[in-house]
Write an enzyme that holds these catalytic residues in place. Structure first.
Site, PDB file in Angstrom:
ATOM      1  N   ILE A 239       0.731  -1.234  -0.094  1.00 40.40           N
ATOM      2  CA  ILE A 239      -0.040  -0.118  -0.142  1.00 40.40           C
ATOM      3  C   ILE A 239       0.902   1.169  -0.081  1.00 40.40           C
ATOM      4  CG2 ILE A 239      -1.824   1.332   1.008  1.00 40.40           C
ATOM      5  CD1 ILE A 239      -2.458  -1.591   0.226  1.00 40.40           C
TER       6      ILE A 239
ATOM      7  N   GLY B 131     -10.417   1.317  -3.666  1.00 41.70           N
ATOM      8  CA  GLY B 131      -9.216   1.382  -3.424  1.00 41.70           C
ATOM      9  C   GLY B 131      -8.336   0.254  -2.508  1.00 41.70           C
ATOM     10  N   GLU B 132      -7.295   1.048  -1.997  1.00 43.93           N
ATOM     11  CA  GLU B 132      -6.495   0.299  -1.045  1.00 43.93           C
ATOM     12  C   GLU B 132      -5.921  -1.176  -1.627  1.00 43.93           C
ATOM     13  OE1 GLU B 132      -8.595  -0.443   2.627  1.00 43.93           O
ATOM     14  OE2 GLU B 132      -9.480   1.655   2.719  1.00 43.93           O
ATOM     15  N   GLY B 133      -6.074  -1.332  -2.860  1.00 43.46           N
ATOM     16  CA  GLY B 133      -5.880  -2.796  -3.331  1.00 43.46           C
ATOM     17  C   GLY B 133      -7.023  -3.828  -2.990  1.00 43.46           C
TER      18      GLY B 133
END
EC number: 2.4.2.21
Length: 350
Positions: A63, A315-317
């Site tokens: 991240i 988001g954030e992966g």
């Protein structure tokens, strides 16, 4: 630029192993093609990993976080201090990606590239490039030196991942204002009109989207000389975390690690990576199609076939992480199913 490491070719696909995996798929106890995208995924992974029976057990999630000067233009629904607060949340285990990383037994690498207020958080790797980017509505978001440092930060995370035998890499991001930066970068690289790609981000209303679009249009006019140039578009309009993601995707391809790309912002980084070094495209899988309107256009541009379509916009992966079980199951089906001969099941007549 000297030492342009990102131009080094990606590792080659192992064609014999890909063909061996395809031959195995055609002998498994099921109608040919009945597992559709999962079959194609397993065969693709076999060619990339150089083994007939691929795996995605060892997972690394990085991240990258950084603040954005363009937030001063009022383009975000959330205040800038949320970036730093979310870094606390990541390492304390309370964020969505933290939960997903635990469930997936993934290594979580949280990297601070430059929040406005300096942080001292155990569990975060602090690689501060600046106190956020500059406001790209008035000048370049970052210097070339800062941009190169951000690219290198992404590469360094991949090298750490490789050192522990990672089989699948996910990059995620955190930075209030980064859908604005990502939209601007993509518009500049693709030389397209802002309304095609600009969306609500973390929750702007119609008026907010219109304002965000105008800010991006002014910035594109200011930086018009960079249009079509992926590296300079990234440096003039992007964010430290977007540049780090770009560096990570390039390094994954060079080091032979499959990358699973997340949503809109990560796909913009993937676009820049592919425009800088087209050979890296083979190493990029795409986890999902997000709710951000421009994401569909980016996926089409990249000729990507995402694994999920859940309307995500976090988001954030997180979207890529949610796709990991599908990747793992594709491998398990490929590796564990019996062939017609092994199961003594009659195959379809030739």
């Amino acid at each position: 630029m000297s030492n342009s490491w990102w131009l080094k070719p990606a590792q080659a696909i192992d064609v014999p192993m890909r063909e061996a995996a395809l031959a195995r798929q055609q002998q498994l106890t099921k109608p040919a093609g009945s597992l559709a995208q999962l079959e194609r995924l397993a065969v693709q992974l076999a060619g990339l990993q150089g083994r007939e029976r691929p795996a995605a057990d060892k997972l690394w999630i990085a991240i990258f976080a950084g603040d954005h000067g363009v937030v001063a233009e009022g383009v975000s629904a959330y205040p800038q201090e949320v970036t730093g607060q979310m870094l606390h949340n990541f390492v304390n285990g309370g964020a969505a990606i933290s939960v997903l990383a635990r469930q997936l037994s993934a290594q979580l690498d949280v990297v601070d590239l430059g929040t406005v207020a300096p942080l001292d958080l155990p569990g975060v790797r602090h690689l501060r490039i600046g106190a956020g980017t500059a406001n790209f509505a008035h000048g370049p978001a970052m210097s070339a030196e800062q941009g190169l440092a951000a690219l290198q930060a992404g590469r360094d995370s991949v090298l750490r991942a490789k050192a522990v035998g990672t089989e699948l890499f996910i990059g995620g991001e955190m930075g209030i204002g980064n859908t604005t930066a990502a939209s601007a970068v993509a518009c500049s690289v693709l030389e397209c009109a802002a309304p095609l790609l600009v969306g609500p981000g973390t929750g702007l209303n119609a008026e907010g989207i219109e304002h965000k679009t105008r800010v991006i249009e002014r910035a594109l006019a200011l930086h018009a000389e960079q249009a079509g140039d992926p590296l300079h578009s990234l440096f003039c309009l992007g964010g430290f975390e977007i540049a780090a993601l770009t560096g990570a995707y390039l390094a994954c391809a060079q080091e032979g690690i499959v990358a699973l790309v997340d949503g809109f912002i990560c796909s913009v980084a993937a676009l820049v990576a592919v425009r800088l070094n087209p050979s890296c495209r083979n190493w990029l899988l795409f986890g999902h199609r997000g709710a951000e309107p421009g994401h569909r256009h980016l996926l089409e541009t990249l000729q990507a076939e995402p694994l999920l379509d859940l309307g995500l916009r976090l988001g954030e992966g997180s979207g890529a992480a949610l796709a990991v079980p599908l990747v793992r199951l594709a491998c398990e089906l490929h590796n564990g199913m019996a062939t017609f001969a092994e199961a003594a099941v009659a195959d379809r007549p030739a």
